[in-house]
Enzyme design. Structure first.
Site, PDB file in Angstrom:
ATOM      1  N   ILE A 178      -9.528 -16.559  -2.150  1.00 47.54           N
ATOM      2  CA  ILE A 178      -9.437 -15.825  -3.403  1.00 47.54           C
ATOM      3  C   ILE A 178      -8.731 -14.483  -3.297  1.00 47.54           C
ATOM      4  CG2 ILE A 178     -11.410 -16.856  -4.568  1.00 47.54           C
ATOM      5  CD1 ILE A 178     -12.952 -14.334  -3.566  1.00 47.54           C
ATOM      6  N   ASP A 183      12.205   2.530   9.010  1.00 41.30           N
ATOM      7  CA  ASP A 183      12.731   1.220   8.608  1.00 41.30           C
ATOM      8  C   ASP A 183      12.938   0.242   9.762  1.00 41.30           C
ATOM      9  OD1 ASP A 183      12.884   2.336   6.022  1.00 41.30           O
ATOM     10  OD2 ASP A 183      14.854   3.164   6.455  1.00 41.30           O
TER      11      ASP A 183
END
Lengths: 322, 322, 322, 322
Positions: free
Chosen positions: B218, B131
């Site tokens: 896209i 983390d």
């Protein structure tokens, strides 16, 4: 029919790693033989919209190693309507396309077959699909890379699974087929594989996990094919029975991407080249196929007439070996 | 205090790639210095159960490259109770453990600090956590490998995203921290990154995706930290606004596995060795730390007193660069 | 000096993975701030030849994940001649380049410093080099990816080394520096690492390999930095002493390629952005630097004045841990 | 012959990724069927030295994903002597080994055939060899992984090759066969592939590289099979003709290592299981084979009687597509 001068090419349906390598091989083989290559975008949609580009030898440089398809792809549900197919055929004729090469799965081959039957458009199919659900070829382009992606992810899960006392549920693709789930499950020694071809027995799976815990095995992985159930459903069912936490991984479209494996690149190169050989010999209506390490061709009609059966010995194998 | 003869070692909390490399480095450095190494299983649980093994130099051979932790790990919520810690301290004393090396995150360090304050058990901390939420060290063991796993998966998504007209939502770990989401989002050029440190604005994200479509981009990827929202929530919100399909990937514990990266192996080797140097110097109550490419030590108390702040410039950067 | 409007950018010297990510970050940050970006090809050679392209935001799309540098690179030995530098400065002025961003190693930074001193061209440096030999920054762009490549290859060697009774010699890059050899050697537990910073003692290495064989260790890997010796030399020396076969691996330029790691992408993104911040603040003559997880700037002159020393504790560590 | 109770297993010759997966599959399938498994170390050498261990189901846990072979391997040249084979056969009989499973290449199968013919030892072969030089099977265990390793390395070379104006020469394995060189060369679009099956024409290669430079292609890769020439020889010849620098990569045994690919794991699992099926059916003297995606068996004698021919169409393909 007169001489072939101009070919069209599309990728259609779900994308698969290696499609670009096939585009490259078709283009370069065709250009080398003096043919013109018109590449249409987004599958049949590009034919309907006349969205295309003429490809030269160098236009397909540096694409072999890229996942996805530079021609993009789309599912075009309206292609089921005869008038839409009629429009597509008309566009192809107007553009002087003598033959259309279709890289894709069953739905795409079906579209090609109809174009051919209804409008006399010569087509050649190249099987590209991660689902490995196309019959009469030993492998489809994309399956090998997809399996490597699944196996690498699951192998990482095993690392962490060995560090905890948990069970892990992994959902993989495959539409109606359990091949990816089963093959990757065997390749990582998964405790259970849930596939659409076989009814799921949550009680048996839970018992097995329990037994293995007793035996000291602590990294339980359950692979589920999207066509059989969702990871959430499986997770809920198991937690209720085994009494400890499960964790979920959903690989999703990660499975469609990635640089194609050596196998898929080679397969795509050979199939793309074979497609052009078929064109030069005017052997239309066929799909290129891998058969005993060799290139072969099978009538598309035959391919579509028979569902690829999953080798159920693999299911037995998955149970014996884990 | 008399001479140090015997050290204990645990991995605790969530596992992180590189923990094995740290176990190896502590063991080999300690054995080389004539110390005995008692390795406890499943973190503090193994101390409570006296489940341990004496490790020799060769017991830690061939583990550096493996993800997870061979000592396993567990979260032991009951360690919050003073009487449980008391029991652990008693066990350590009975076994003649002179100092305990704890490889883990904040919770694990807190456990160590309490053992030390309440029962005079000398402890050394090594920061292992994917983390990256431990302060006073440039990096924790495991972060680098975890980021590579996330980035590789997202890069594969980009391939396929470029082939379709879809948006992809990827959920990554990080507990209360948005670091993994933000760092991996920058590294793949994600359109949006949703983190707990910053309120999410679905309207703005949807608008951005729309604008980019207009500009011709896209392949939209939205990264969401588990601490901020679930992939499902994000997906639902966006689909309502953007009007086209989204697809979901949940990497789950795949992020905790995998052979550690070179960086994590080297960091673990150095920190493991530094921990033993601290032991020999009787410099207890410290955590090993990476500071400007060098090894350093920080009092665990200081580490725990300050929350690691996420560099919010990274959030700005993620918006500018994508 | 008046307002900055147009910046030039080059990659120079040996290429390093992550250079493209830096080009992208500089370009996008600059364009966002309203600056024009002129990208020159093949390092200083492109300035001399006026071979360049104006880059827009979208020109650097899809390059972050690619190894090498889309701007190419070259070593330009004649840049040591004042008249050649004079020509380069003149070209830059003619093209209206207000500041030049140089991504590269020591040689490239030296070129930039001279351009600046002699001709008043403002420059900003970004450290890109797999050799990790640039001082005053915790890491250079490319080192992390290069190490991962080396470690992955060596890890594969270990597999096969464990299957045979052989020793393997791997030659890695690093020019005058032993960093890559040493860091990767520690990360795979190599039996010996031969680096330019330390005299090689073949007798001691051979004895060590023999001793380890006695202890039962069968997979011996010897890493040699190209700056210290060639794999062939090492192989010959060892075979004479240990009496069994060695096998050679020379990774060569494989070490310079590959998709950059998450670390290198993030570092490159941050440094590219920092370079543009420096430009806007007219803080010229500096190199971007990673310092304790933060971005910093150091005068190029200072960087060049001090040789980066190899941390010799790492050498000791490599001996203790293997 | 009476009932089969105890089987022996060896890995022999050059190691190949996936051998461990085959050992696992043979062991688990056999144990499941109530057979005993004696695993001999270092191929035929372990039989001669009676160095073996009895394997249970769990002894082969966690090995599938590891490269190399946990049974080690060795080339035993003295096995060509009848008296040595006689000794091996005697040892097998003394240990009550009813059938010997041999995982390896041609040389290993030949050893097995002789043991069988001369001493009536029943044998089953499993083709494991990265060289893909065993006939009557579509693939050998290890080839797929080896190709992926080669292709990944070469792809990295392409990155850097595109950044420089250099040609790169890569030497790959394959003993007498050019398969690895050719297949990997096609898969990365190498400019030239030099194989033992085809006379090398340095003049033609040099001309081709020159032509491609004129056409603007700048990343030239030449793949050479170890059986045809060394990278050094090729490099020297080319430099003399093309007038610019070449760089060398020798992958060496890196090609034999690495976690096996999904394909190799699945192939090994299936072949290991098939070997046990053959044993239960007392179908001795056969090699397991992959034929059109199915398991098959071929008499070892037939396998050895025919040299696997390289598909020379691949050579043509490699020239057309690059």
């Amino acid at each position: 029919m007169s001489e072939i001068k101009r070919i069209g090419i599309i990728t259609s349906g779900g994308d698969a790693p290696g499609m670009n390598a096939a585009i490259r091989a078709v283009t370069r083989s065709a250009v080398t033989e003096g043919l013109e290559v018109y590449a249409f975008y987004r599958g049949f949609a590009g034919i309907l919209d006349k969205e295309f580009r003429k490809f030269s030898f160098s236009d397909v440089g540096g694409i072999m190693e890229r996942g996805g398809t530079i021609l993009r792809t789309a599912r075009v549900p309206e292609f089921k309507l005869p008038e839409i197919r009629s429009k597509a055929a008309q566009n192809l004729k107007e553009l002087g396309i003598d033959v259309l090469v279709i890289i894709g799965g069953e739905g795409s081959l079906t579209g090609g077959k109809l174009l051919s039957e209804e409008h006399g458009i010569p087509v050649i199919g190249i099987p590209g699909s991660i689902d490995n659900d196309i019959s009469f070829t030993d492998m489809c382009i994309g399956v090998d890379t997809c399996l490597n992606t699944c196996v690498e992810a699951m192998q990482k899960l095993k690392d962490t699974a060995s560090s905890h006392e948990r069970a892990f549920v992994v959902e993989v693709m495959g539409r109606g087929s359990g091949y990816i789930a089963l093959a990757s499950g065997i390749a990582v020694g998964a405790e259970a594989v849930i596939i659409p071809e076989n009814p799921v027995d949550f009680k048996a799976i839970a018992e097995r996990i329990w037994e293995e815990r007793q035996r000291g095995k602590i990294n339980s992985i359950i692979v589920v094919a999207e066509g059989a159930a969702s990871a959430y459903t499986v997770s809920r069912h198991l937690e209720n029975r085994i009494g400890f936490e499960t964790r979920i991984t959903i690989l999703g479209h990660v499975q469609r991407g990635g640089a194609p494996s050596a196998f898929d690149r080679l397969l795509a190169a050979r199939m793309g080249h074979e497609a052009v050989k078929a064109i030069l010999e005017k052997d239309f209506g066929v799909m290129t196929s891998l058969s005993r390490s060799n290139m072969a061709r099978v009538p598309i009609e035959k391919v579509l007439s028979e569902k690829k059966e999953l080798d159920m010995d693999l299911l037995k194998l998955s149970k014996i070996l884990s």
